[in-house]
Motif scaffolding. Structure first.
Motif, PDB file in Angstrom:
ATOM      1  N   TYR A  80       0.842  -1.193   0.000  1.00 12.45           N
ATOM      2  CA  TYR A  80       0.000   0.000   0.000  1.00 12.45           C
ATOM      3  C   TYR A  80       0.881   1.248   0.000  1.00 12.45           C
ATOM      4  CZ  TYR A  80      -3.405  -3.456   1.600  1.00 12.45           C
ATOM      5  OH  TYR A  80      -4.203  -4.563   1.701  1.00 12.45           O
ATOM      6  N   GLY A  81       0.499   2.218  -0.812  1.00 10.99           N
ATOM      7  CA  GLY A  81       1.277   3.451  -0.893  1.00 10.99           C
ATOM      8  C   GLY A  81       0.386   4.668  -0.994  1.00 10.99           C
ATOM      9  N   LEU A  82       0.983   5.814  -0.762  1.00  9.52           N
ATOM     10  CA  LEU A  82       0.273   7.094  -0.788  1.00  9.52           C
ATOM     11  C   LEU A  82       0.499   7.778  -2.126  1.00  9.52           C
ATOM     12  CD1 LEU A  82      -1.301   9.309   0.814  1.00  9.52           C
ATOM     13  CD2 LEU A  82       0.935  10.172   1.539  1.00  9.52           C
ATOM     14  N   LEU A  83      -0.602   8.205  -2.747  1.00  7.82           N
ATOM     15  CA  LEU A  83      -0.527   8.943  -3.998  1.00  7.82           C
ATOM     16  C   LEU A  83      -1.377  10.205  -3.923  1.00  7.82           C
ATOM     17  CD1 LEU A  83      -1.007   5.630  -4.979  1.00  7.82           C
ATOM     18  CD2 LEU A  83       0.052   6.703  -6.963  1.00  7.82           C
ATOM     19  N   ALA A  84      -0.994  11.193  -4.714  1.00  8.93           N
ATOM     20  CA  ALA A  84      -1.757  12.422  -4.851  1.00  8.93           C
ATOM     21  C   ALA A  84      -2.079  12.630  -6.322  1.00  8.93           C
ATOM     22  CB  ALA A  84      -0.949  13.612  -4.325  1.00  8.93           C
ATOM     23  N   PRO A  85      -3.112  13.398  -6.635  1.00  5.19           N
ATOM     24  CA  PRO A  85      -3.351  13.740  -8.040  1.00  5.19           C
ATOM     25  C   PRO A  85      -2.125  14.447  -8.614  1.00  5.19           C
ATOM     26  CG  PRO A  85      -5.245  14.333  -6.690  1.00  5.19           C
ATOM     27  CD  PRO A  85      -4.140  13.965  -5.748  1.00  5.19           C
ATOM     28  N   SER A  86      -1.907  14.294  -9.899  1.00  6.94           N
ATOM     29  CA  SER A  86      -0.710  14.863 -10.526  1.00  6.94           C
ATOM     30  C   SER A  86      -0.674  16.380 -10.472  1.00  6.94           C
ATOM     31  CB  SER A  86      -0.620  14.397 -11.981  1.00  6.94           C
ATOM     32  OG  SER A  86      -1.789  14.779 -12.710  1.00  6.94           O
ATOM     33  N   ASN A  87      -1.831  17.016 -10.219  1.00  8.25           N
ATOM     34  CA  ASN A  87      -1.862  18.485 -10.174  1.00  8.25           C
ATOM     35  C   ASN A  87      -1.450  19.057  -8.816  1.00  8.25           C
ATOM     36  OD1 ASN A  87      -4.118  18.116  -8.528  1.00  8.25           O
ATOM     37  ND2 ASN A  87      -5.589  18.502 -10.173  1.00  8.25           N
ATOM     38  N   LEU A  88      -1.108  18.203  -7.846  1.00  7.05           N
ATOM     39  CA  LEU A  88      -0.644  18.716  -6.563  1.00  7.05           C
ATOM     40  C   LEU A  88       0.695  19.416  -6.777  1.00  7.05           C
ATOM     41  CD1 LEU A  88      -1.233  18.735  -3.453  1.00  7.05           C
ATOM     42  CD2 LEU A  88       0.360  16.808  -3.294  1.00  7.05           C
ATOM     43  N   PRO A  89       0.838  20.674  -6.332  1.00  6.52           N
ATOM     44  CA  PRO A  89       2.099  21.404  -6.537  1.00  6.52           C
ATOM     45  C   PRO A  89       3.284  20.671  -5.924  1.00  6.52           C
ATOM     46  CG  PRO A  89       0.362  22.895  -5.849  1.00  6.52           C
ATOM     47  CD  PRO A  89      -0.192  21.504  -5.699  1.00  6.52           C
ATOM     48  N   GLN A  90       4.447  20.876  -6.506  1.00  2.82           N
ATOM     49  CA  GLN A  90       5.653  20.194  -6.066  1.00  2.82           C
ATOM     50  C   GLN A  90       5.970  20.465  -4.605  1.00  2.82           C
ATOM     51  OE1 GLN A  90       7.611  18.015  -8.049  1.00  2.82           O
ATOM     52  NE2 GLN A  90       8.385  17.519  -6.003  1.00  2.82           N
ATOM     53  N   ALA A  91       5.804  21.727  -4.173  1.00  8.11           N
ATOM     54  CA  ALA A  91       6.121  22.068  -2.784  1.00  8.11           C
ATOM     55  C   ALA A  91       5.242  21.289  -1.816  1.00  8.11           C
ATOM     56  CB  ALA A  91       5.944  23.569  -2.562  1.00  8.11           C
ATOM     57  N   ALA A  92       3.952  21.158  -2.138  1.00  6.39           N
ATOM     58  CA  ALA A  92       3.042  20.405  -1.285  1.00  6.39           C
ATOM     59  C   ALA A  92       3.396  18.924  -1.307  1.00  6.39           C
ATOM     60  CB  ALA A  92       1.600  20.615  -1.737  1.00  6.39           C
ATOM     61  N   ALA A  93       3.747  18.412  -2.479  1.00  5.01           N
ATOM     62  CA  ALA A  93       4.125  17.005  -2.583  1.00  5.01           C
ATOM     63  C   ALA A  93       5.379  16.710  -1.766  1.00  5.01           C
ATOM     64  CB  ALA A  93       4.344  16.638  -4.049  1.00  5.01           C
ATOM     65  N   ASP A  94       6.333  17.626  -1.779  1.00  3.53           N
ATOM     66  CA  ASP A  94       7.558  17.438  -0.997  1.00  3.53           C
ATOM     67  C   ASP A  94       7.259  17.410   0.498  1.00  3.53           C
ATOM     68  OD1 ASP A  94       9.012  17.403  -3.328  1.00  3.53           O
ATOM     69  OD2 ASP A  94       9.685  19.490  -3.177  1.00  3.53           O
ATOM     70  N   LYS A  95       6.401  18.326   0.930  1.00  4.28           N
ATOM     71  CA  LYS A  95       6.041  18.373   2.354  1.00  4.28           C
ATOM     72  C   LYS A  95       5.304  17.091   2.760  1.00  4.28           C
ATOM     73  CE  LYS A  95       4.492  22.263   4.102  1.00  4.28           C
ATOM     74  NZ  LYS A  95       3.610  23.385   4.514  1.00  4.28           N
ATOM     75  N   LEU A  96       4.409  16.641   1.905  1.00  5.65           N
ATOM     76  CA  LEU A  96       3.644  15.425   2.171  1.00  5.65           C
ATOM     77  C   LEU A  96       4.560  14.206   2.226  1.00  5.65           C
ATOM     78  CD1 LEU A  96       0.853  14.071   2.494  1.00  5.65           C
ATOM     79  CD2 LEU A  96       0.708  14.003  -0.006  1.00  5.65           C
ATOM     80  N   ALA A  97       5.509  14.133   1.308  1.00  5.56           N
ATOM     81  CA  ALA A  97       6.431  13.001   1.275  1.00  5.56           C
ATOM     82  C   ALA A  97       7.291  12.943   2.530  1.00  5.56           C
ATOM     83  CB  ALA A  97       7.314  13.085   0.030  1.00  5.56           C
ATOM     84  N   ALA A  98       7.753  14.106   2.988  1.00  4.05           N
ATOM     85  CA  ALA A  98       8.554  14.147   4.210  1.00  4.05           C
ATOM     86  C   ALA A  98       7.744  13.672   5.412  1.00  4.05           C
ATOM     87  CB  ALA A  98       9.078  15.560   4.442  1.00  4.05           C
ATOM     88  N   ALA A  99       6.483  14.098   5.482  1.00  6.32           N
ATOM     89  CA  ALA A  99       5.613  13.688   6.585  1.00  6.32           C
ATOM     90  C   ALA A  99       5.336  12.192   6.536  1.00  6.32           C
ATOM     91  CB  ALA A  99       4.307  14.473   6.541  1.00  6.32           C
ATOM     92  N   ALA A 100       5.085  11.662   5.338  1.00  4.31           N
ATOM     93  CA  ALA A 100       4.784  10.232   5.205  1.00  4.31           C
ATOM     94  C   ALA A 100       5.973   9.385   5.629  1.00  4.31           C
ATOM     95  CB  ALA A 100       4.390   9.914   3.766  1.00  4.31           C
ATOM     96  N   ALA A 101       7.169   9.773   5.173  1.00  5.22           N
ATOM     97  CA  ALA A 101       8.365   8.997   5.512  1.00  5.22           C
ATOM     98  C   ALA A 101       8.605   8.981   7.018  1.00  5.22           C
ATOM     99  CB  ALA A 101       9.578   9.578   4.788  1.00  5.22           C
ATOM    100  N   LYS A 102       8.406  10.125   7.667  1.00  5.83           N
ATOM    101  CA  LYS A 102       8.610  10.202   9.119  1.00  5.83           C
ATOM    102  C   LYS A 102       7.500   9.463   9.870  1.00  5.83           C
ATOM    103  CE  LYS A 102       9.540  13.376  12.929  1.00  5.83           C
ATOM    104  NZ  LYS A 102      10.709  12.589  13.355  1.00  5.83           N
ATOM    105  N   ALA A 103       6.272   9.570   9.386  1.00  3.36           N
ATOM    106  CA  ALA A 103       5.139   8.916  10.049  1.00  3.36           C
ATOM    107  C   ALA A 103       5.338   7.413  10.149  1.00  3.36           C
ATOM    108  CB  ALA A 103       3.849   9.229   9.301  1.00  3.36           C
ATOM    109  N   MET A 104       5.925   6.813   9.098  1.00  5.65           N
ATOM    110  CA  MET A 104       6.063   5.361   9.082  1.00  5.65           C
ATOM    111  C   MET A 104       7.131   4.852  10.045  1.00  5.65           C
ATOM    112  SD  MET A 104       3.615   4.925   7.145  1.00  5.65           S
ATOM    113  CE  MET A 104       3.614   3.135   7.208  1.00  5.65           C
TER     114      MET A 104
END
Length: 331
Positions: free
Chosen positions: A259-283
């Protein structure tokens, strides 16, 4: 384990944004104000099972790190295609989806036409977790391990059957993959869900199956099912005496539900970076690790680039299995 009591209408408390920013300057302060409202985390399956545990436990921790609220929205239908298509079109920048081996690596090859494109419509964010696939037989079948099972199947071609939760399901893929590498002939019996399949397996109307660990550990420990192998690369702590498929003569074999986390392709890069950092730390959070361990799930937490490469590798692997077994979706 105790259920995580969060429903579609119950927002997961994210904690104060100020506290999150103080604790995690690299995540909460960077790249602007996103998120600006609660985040909807869509799960393309009915409530219950491993997808529920992974989504809800990761949502709790990500919400804390992002300084917002996050709620899980179950939206089943058409092997996950309904939810995937909806999220692909979402433009509010606060809708995410739980990707799965089926929706990302199998559906592109079993459906003649998909209402979404894995490559074009989504941003891979992080591989969150893997759930071991277990290979099971009814206790009356005269085999104790995978080697004996393969030998028995070859002596009795076509006489054994196995069940799955449906055509194209993870259990169907797992058994067809095993059949391919062991060169055995075992008849597939598709069901509409894991529950009916397990009922018939424990009643002896089926000989074998492959099921995610969380759904069957209790039955294995009670002696109602026999586990002859795990699909993981290493033995799992919950069944330390059960060897992997690879250990029993098939090096490199791996079969897990993931199972993995995905966002729509229109999510801005800055938001995607912040989300990715949070996901990696959360796990890596202790509370999340405890929840997943109780469900026999393995936390991962990867970078977007690693998750993207993983999806591509899985697509290549499962295309071969789908083509060989001529797998088609349920009507």
């Amino acid at each position: 384990m105790q259920p995580i009591a969060i429903t579609r209408r119950q927002l997961i408390a994210g904690g104060a944004a100020g506290l999150a920013a103080a604790a995690l300057p690299g995540i909460a302060r960077a790249q602007g104000a996103w998120p600006t409202k609660p985040i909807r985390f869509v799960v393309p399956f009915a409530p219950g099972g491993s997808s529920e545990v992974v989504a809800r436990s990761s949502a709790v921790e990500m919400a804390k790190l992002l300084g917002t609220s996050m709620f899980v929205d179950n939206k089943p239908g058409a092997a996950g295609n309904v939810a995937m298509a909806e999220v692909a079109r979402a433009d509010d920048q606060h809708t995410l989806i739980l990707g799965h081996i089926g929706t990302l690596a199998v559906n592109p090859f079993i459906f003649d036409k998909l209402p979404y494109s894995v490559a074009k419509d989504f941003r891979p964010i992080s591989l969150l977790a893997k759930v071991p696939s277990l290979y099971l037989v009814h206790p009356d079948l005269p085999v104790k391990n995978l080697k004996e099972f393969v030998a028995y199947a070859k002596k009795n071609p076509g006489k054994l059957n196995y069940g799955s939760a449906g055509n194209g399901s993870a259990g169907h893929l797992a058994m067809e993959y095993l059949k391919m590498v062991t060169d055995t002939f075992i008849t597939h019996v598709p069901y509409r869900g894991t529950g009916p399949q397990l009922t018939d397996l424990m009643a002896g109307r089926l000989d074998a199956a492959s099921v995610g660990a969380s759904a069957v550990l209790q039955f294995i420990k009670a002696g109602k099912l026999r586990c002859i192998a795990t699909g993981t690369t290493q033995r799992i702590p919950q069944l330390p005496d059960v060897p992997t498929v690879a250990e029993q003569g098939y090096p490199g074999f791996e079969m897990t539900q993931w199972y993995g986390l995905l966002a729509p392709s229109n999510l801005p890069q800055a938001a995607a970076d912040k989300l990715a950092a949070a996901a990696a730390k959360a796990m890596k959070e202790p509370a999340l690790l405890e929840h997943l361990n109780n469900d026999a799930a393995i936390a991962v937490g990867s970078t977007p680039a690693d998750f993207s490469r993983f999806i591509e590798q899985e697509q290549k692997r499962w295309k071969v299995v789908v083509d060989r077994a001529k797998i088609k979706p349920d009507n």
